[in-house]
Design a protein around this motif. Structure first.
Motif, PDB file in Angstrom:
ATOM      1  N   VAL A   1       0.833  -1.209   0.000  1.00  0.00           N
ATOM      2  CA  VAL A   1       0.000   0.000   0.000  1.00  0.00           C
ATOM      3  C   VAL A   1       0.863   1.251   0.000  1.00  0.00           C
ATOM      4  CG1 VAL A   1      -1.640   1.330   1.377  1.00  0.00           C
ATOM      5  CG2 VAL A   1      -1.957  -1.130   1.091  1.00  0.00           C
ATOM      6  N   LEU A   2       1.990   1.200   0.698  1.00  0.00           N
ATOM      7  CA  LEU A   2       2.859   2.367   0.750  1.00  0.00           C
ATOM      8  C   LEU A   2       3.604   2.589  -0.561  1.00  0.00           C
ATOM      9  CD1 LEU A   2       4.446   2.145   4.316  1.00  0.00           C
ATOM     10  CD2 LEU A   2       2.779   3.806   3.490  1.00  0.00           C
ATOM     11  N   GLY A   3       3.957   1.520  -1.247  1.00  0.00           N
ATOM     12  CA  GLY A   3       4.692   1.656  -2.503  1.00  0.00           C
ATOM     13  C   GLY A   3       3.799   2.049  -3.660  1.00  0.00           C
ATOM     14  N   VAL A   4       4.414   2.262  -4.811  1.00  0.00           N
ATOM     15  CA  VAL A   4       3.647   2.513  -6.036  1.00  0.00           C
ATOM     16  C   VAL A   4       2.920   1.222  -6.408  1.00  0.00           C
ATOM     17  CG1 VAL A   4       3.784   3.155  -8.464  1.00  0.00           C
ATOM     18  CG2 VAL A   4       5.303   4.244  -6.798  1.00  0.00           C
ATOM     19  N   HIS A   5       1.606   1.284  -6.554  1.00  0.00           N
ATOM     20  CA  HIS A   5       0.833   0.066  -6.837  1.00  0.00           C
ATOM     21  C   HIS A   5      -0.323   0.382  -7.792  1.00  0.00           C
ATOM     22  CE1 HIS A   5      -1.046   1.980  -3.304  1.00  0.00           C
ATOM     23  NE2 HIS A   5      -2.187   1.459  -3.728  1.00  0.00           N
ATOM     24  N   PRO A   6      -0.933  -0.641  -8.405  1.00  0.00           N
ATOM     25  CA  PRO A   6      -1.984  -0.397  -9.400  1.00  0.00           C
ATOM     26  C   PRO A   6      -3.223   0.256  -8.795  1.00  0.00           C
ATOM     27  CG  PRO A   6      -1.060  -2.585  -9.676  1.00  0.00           C
ATOM     28  CD  PRO A   6      -0.535  -2.061  -8.372  1.00  0.00           C
ATOM     29  N   PHE A   7      -3.727   1.254  -9.498  1.00  0.00           N
ATOM     30  CA  PHE A   7      -4.987   1.918  -9.175  1.00  0.00           C
ATOM     31  C   PHE A   7      -6.096   1.394 -10.083  1.00  0.00           C
ATOM     32  CE2 PHE A   7      -7.893   5.488 -10.153  1.00  0.00           C
ATOM     33  CZ  PHE A   7      -8.340   5.820  -8.879  1.00  0.00           C
ATOM     34  N   TYR A   8      -5.721   1.131 -11.333  1.00  0.00           N
ATOM     35  CA  TYR A   8      -6.662   0.594 -12.326  1.00  0.00           C
ATOM     36  C   TYR A   8      -5.865  -0.117 -13.402  1.00  0.00           C
ATOM     37  CZ  TYR A   8      -9.839   0.466 -16.339  1.00  0.00           C
ATOM     38  OH  TYR A   8     -10.577   0.069 -17.413  1.00  0.00           O
ATOM     39  N   VAL A   9      -6.344  -1.284 -13.827  1.00  0.00           N
ATOM     40  CA  VAL A   9      -5.720  -2.030 -14.914  1.00  0.00           C
ATOM     41  C   VAL A   9      -6.781  -2.298 -15.964  1.00  0.00           C
ATOM     42  CG1 VAL A   9      -4.450  -4.098 -15.595  1.00  0.00           C
ATOM     43  CG2 VAL A   9      -4.084  -3.105 -13.314  1.00  0.00           C
ATOM     44  N   ASP A  10      -6.546  -1.847 -17.193  1.00  0.00           N
ATOM     45  CA  ASP A  10      -7.518  -2.020 -18.262  1.00  0.00           C
ATOM     46  C   ASP A  10      -7.361  -3.398 -18.894  1.00  0.00           C
ATOM     47  OD1 ASP A  10      -9.546  -0.287 -19.823  1.00  0.00           O
ATOM     48  OD2 ASP A  10      -8.408  -1.291 -21.399  1.00  0.00           O
ATOM     49  N   GLU A  11      -8.461  -3.896 -19.436  1.00  0.00           N
ATOM     50  CA  GLU A  11      -8.441  -5.228 -20.028  1.00  0.00           C
ATOM     51  C   GLU A  11      -8.050  -5.217 -21.501  1.00  0.00           C
ATOM     52  OE1 GLU A  11     -12.307  -6.834 -19.404  1.00  0.00           O
ATOM     53  OE2 GLU A  11     -12.069  -7.003 -17.221  1.00  0.00           O
ATOM     54  N   GLY A  12      -7.997  -4.029 -22.108  1.00  0.00           N
ATOM     55  CA  GLY A  12      -7.709  -3.961 -23.540  1.00  0.00           C
ATOM     56  C   GLY A  12      -6.287  -4.381 -23.884  1.00  0.00           C
ATOM     57  N   ARG A  13      -6.137  -5.160 -24.919  1.00  0.00           N
ATOM     58  CA  ARG A  13      -4.813  -5.646 -25.321  1.00  0.00           C
ATOM     59  C   ARG A  13      -3.931  -4.516 -25.832  1.00  0.00           C
ATOM     60  NH1 ARG A  13      -2.885  -7.063 -30.195  1.00  0.00           N
ATOM     61  NH2 ARG A  13      -4.962  -6.802 -31.096  1.00  0.00           N
ATOM     62  N   LYS A  14      -4.524  -3.510 -26.492  1.00  0.00           N
ATOM     63  CA  LYS A  14      -3.740  -2.415 -27.074  1.00  0.00           C
ATOM     64  C   LYS A  14      -3.724  -1.151 -26.220  1.00  0.00           C
ATOM     65  CE  LYS A  14      -6.031  -2.074 -30.886  1.00  0.00           C
ATOM     66  NZ  LYS A  14      -6.433  -1.578 -32.219  1.00  0.00           N
ATOM     67  N   THR A  15      -4.329  -1.184 -25.061  1.00  0.00           N
ATOM     68  CA  THR A  15      -4.442   0.023 -24.234  1.00  0.00           C
ATOM     69  C   THR A  15      -3.074   0.656 -23.981  1.00  0.00           C
ATOM     70  OG1 THR A  15      -6.401  -0.823 -23.130  1.00  0.00           O
ATOM     71  CG2 THR A  15      -5.199   0.929 -22.020  1.00  0.00           C
ATOM     72  N   SER A  16      -3.004   1.968 -24.164  1.00  0.00           N
ATOM     73  CA  SER A  16      -1.765   2.717 -23.934  1.00  0.00           C
ATOM     74  C   SER A  16      -2.126   4.084 -23.364  1.00  0.00           C
ATOM     75  CB  SER A  16      -0.978   2.872 -25.241  1.00  0.00           C
ATOM     76  OG  SER A  16       0.177   3.653 -25.039  1.00  0.00           O
ATOM     77  N   PHE A  17      -2.136   4.182 -22.036  1.00  0.00           N
ATOM     78  CA  PHE A  17      -2.517   5.436 -21.385  1.00  0.00           C
ATOM     79  C   PHE A  17      -1.395   6.457 -21.506  1.00  0.00           C
ATOM     80  CE2 PHE A  17      -5.225   2.548 -18.590  1.00  0.00           C
ATOM     81  CZ  PHE A  17      -6.392   2.833 -19.285  1.00  0.00           C
ATOM     82  N   GLN A  18      -1.763   7.658 -21.985  1.00  0.00           N
ATOM     83  CA  GLN A  18      -0.798   8.729 -22.222  1.00  0.00           C
ATOM     84  C   GLN A  18      -0.973   9.921 -21.300  1.00  0.00           C
ATOM     85  OE1 GLN A  18       1.663   8.621 -24.857  1.00  0.00           O
ATOM     86  NE2 GLN A  18       1.070   6.465 -24.771  1.00  0.00           N
ATOM     87  N   GLY A  19      -2.190  10.158 -20.849  1.00  0.00           N
ATOM     88  CA  GLY A  19      -2.470  11.307 -19.996  1.00  0.00           C
ATOM     89  C   GLY A  19      -3.462  10.932 -18.920  1.00  0.00           C
ATOM     90  N   VAL A  20      -3.395  11.629 -17.778  1.00  0.00           N
ATOM     91  CA  VAL A  20      -4.297  11.361 -16.665  1.00  0.00           C
ATOM     92  C   VAL A  20      -4.644  12.680 -15.981  1.00  0.00           C
ATOM     93  CG1 VAL A  20      -2.337  10.911 -15.115  1.00  0.00           C
ATOM     94  CG2 VAL A  20      -4.617  10.047 -14.518  1.00  0.00           C
ATOM     95  N   ALA A  21      -5.904  12.816 -15.562  1.00  0.00           N
ATOM     96  CA  ALA A  21      -6.338  14.033 -14.874  1.00  0.00           C
ATOM     97  C   ALA A  21      -7.524  13.709 -13.978  1.00  0.00           C
ATOM     98  CB  ALA A  21      -6.722  15.125 -15.867  1.00  0.00           C
ATOM     99  N   PHE A  22      -7.483  14.221 -12.754  1.00  0.00           N
ATOM    100  CA  PHE A  22      -8.635  14.107 -11.866  1.00  0.00           C
ATOM    101  C   PHE A  22      -9.731  15.060 -12.335  1.00  0.00           C
ATOM    102  CE2 PHE A  22      -5.349  12.494  -8.998  1.00  0.00           C
ATOM    103  CZ  PHE A  22      -6.007  11.417  -8.412  1.00  0.00           C
ATOM    104  N   GLY A  23     -10.979  14.634 -12.157  1.00  0.00           N
ATOM    105  CA  GLY A  23     -12.110  15.520 -12.374  1.00  0.00           C
ATOM    106  C   GLY A  23     -12.301  16.417 -11.168  1.00  0.00           C
ATOM    107  N   PRO A  24     -13.353  17.251 -11.157  1.00  0.00           N
ATOM    108  CA  PRO A  24     -13.642  18.072  -9.984  1.00  0.00           C
ATOM    109  C   PRO A  24     -13.743  17.207  -8.732  1.00  0.00           C
ATOM    110  CG  PRO A  24     -15.039  18.702 -11.837  1.00  0.00           C
ATOM    111  CD  PRO A  24     -14.322  17.455 -12.251  1.00  0.00           C
ATOM    112  N   THR A  25     -13.324  17.749  -7.595  1.00  0.00           N
ATOM    113  CA  THR A  25     -13.206  16.958  -6.371  1.00  0.00           C
ATOM    114  C   THR A  25     -14.492  16.218  -6.024  1.00  0.00           C
ATOM    115  OG1 THR A  25     -11.558  18.506  -5.524  1.00  0.00           O
ATOM    116  CG2 THR A  25     -12.638  17.075  -3.927  1.00  0.00           C
ATOM    117  N   ALA A  26     -15.611  16.894  -6.105  1.00  0.00           N
ATOM    118  CA  ALA A  26     -16.876  16.284  -5.693  1.00  0.00           C
ATOM    119  C   ALA A  26     -17.321  15.157  -6.623  1.00  0.00           C
ATOM    120  CB  ALA A  26     -17.969  17.345  -5.615  1.00  0.00           C
TER     121      ALA A  26
END
Length: 401
Positions: A179-204
């Motif tokens: 839990v303290l280390g870097v660990h998965p938050f979400y893993v996609d099932e797509g074979r070609k998935t390649s995440f390039q950008g990430v952004a939180f939405g509004p807090t609420a």
């Protein structure tokens, strides 16, 4: 700010000026009359100094020193290659270093932070983009199908034991480290998935958005509680994970569609801004309308949608007023666009010095702080450049003694 010419204060100022000019004229005439055809009295010399005046003459002035490995005291096996920057609510700057498979942290003064586990955000192979929320969850993507998470608060307070959502607490070291280390938050099932950008939405909203170049889409995740951590201070703090919550934009070449997407950010109203390398429109704003999104800007009406406006934009950011900043990696430039009023979607001047004229060595990441400092992650320059917003006063007369 210049006073309106018909305001009461302006009229008082103008009347005062006329009275002063009248009295000076009377005095000068008296002196000339006393001197006859003799020597004229010298008038005060007036010169012009370069000080800016008005919002039409703004600029972003470079701040020194430039942050490279030497100035920040960052020792790493490879020269750093910064690819993204995010700033937490506590003012710490998180920098993705793709060459050294880690995220390092700086104070606002450019000092490397080593306490509270902030020097342990590794390993993350080739991190590309990151974002941090008010709960101090740092999310990282690196071109794969996994979104990684690291929580600053857990490190700061320390963890005694962890549990599932309803299970018993365990003090096993391996479980705590997971839990303290870097660990998965979400893993996609797509074979070609390649995440390039990430952004939180509004807090609420408890949402996260991702750009995926493998399937040419923008995904939405819901943030849910995954477990509990008992801290050294006796409190119990939740841990989190992401759950797939649909696609907000998919493949296409028109406005509101996605083709080879890269960076993205989200404003306080939930509108999404993203860049891409394919399709016709390389910088887009998707306006949130309930559960749906539509293109906020259109071709021929808003210059941000011009077909040749950018060459290869990799990142996008918003300033405190909502203006749109774009890092064009291929052109080596940073651009700004208005995002409000009648000028929305039109280019905004960055001034005649500093950021407006700077050419960067592959700028990859971009962030604008709450005090209007623009941070540029210069990947091939192995450094971070900073530029502070400035409004100068120009061509104001100054009397010389």
């Amino acid at each position: 700010m210049a006073r309106p010419i018909n305001s009461p204060s302006a009229l008082r100022f103008e009347g005062h000026t006329l009275r002063v000019r009248y009295l000076l004229g009377v005095a000068l005439c008296a002196l000339l009359a006393l001197g006859g055809c003799g020597r004229k009295m010298p008038l005060p010399a007036v010169t012009t100094v370069a000080r800016s005046f008005g919002a039409s003459d703004t600029s972003y002035i470079p701040l020194n020193p430039t942050w490279d490995a030497g100035t920040i005291g960052y020792a790493a096996p490879q020269p750093m290659v910064p690819t993204d920057i995010s700033i937490g609510d506590d003012g710490y700057l998180f920098v993705a270093d793709s060459a050294n498979d880690r995220v390092f942290v700086l104070t606002s003064a450019g000092q490397l932070v080593r306490e509270y586990g902030l020097d342990q955000i590794a390993p993350v192979p080739g991190p590309l983009a990151l974002d941090i929320d008010a709960k101090l969850n740092l999310l990282i993507v690196n071109g794969g199908k996994t979104v990684w998470v690291w929580n600053q608060y857990l490190h700061r307070e320390g963890v005694d034991s962890i549990a599932g959502v309803t299970g018993k607490f365990s003090g096993e070291r391996a479980a705590i480290d997971s839990v303290l280390g870097v660990h998965p938050f979400y893993v996609d099932e797509g074979r070609k998935t390649s995440f390039q950008g990430v952004a939180f939405g509004p807090t609420a909203s408890n949402t996260v958005f991702l750009t995926d170049k493998g399937y040419n889409r923008i995904l939405r995740l819901r943030i849910v509680v995954s477990g509990r951590a008992r801290l050294h201070n006796g409190r119990v703090h939740p841990t989190f994970k992401g759950v797939y919550d649909g696609e907000v934009a998919t493949y296409g070449s028109g406005a509101g569609t996605v083709d080879n997407p890269r960076g993205l950010t989200v404003d306080g109203e939930g509108n999404i801004y993203f860049t891409q390398l394919g399709g016709n429109f390389l910088v887009q704003k998707l306006k949130k309308q309930g559960d749906f999104y539509s293109s906020a800007y259109t071709l021929y009406q808003h210059p941000i949608m011009d077909l040749n406006r950018c060459l290869g934009p990799y990142d996008v950011a918003l300033d405190p007023d909502g203006a749109i900043f774009v890092a064009d990696t291929q052109a080596g430039r940073v651009y700004k666009f208005f995002n409000k009023g009648g000028s929305a979607g039109h280019p905004a001047s960055l001034g005649k010095t500093g950021l407006g004229q700077e050419v960067f060595a592959r700028p990859r990441g971009l962030f604008v702080s709450g005090d209007n400092v623009v941070y540029v992650a210069e990947a091939d320059g192995h450094r971070i450049r900073r530029f502070r917003f400035s409004v100068s006063e120009s061509d104001l007369p100054v009397e010389q003694p």
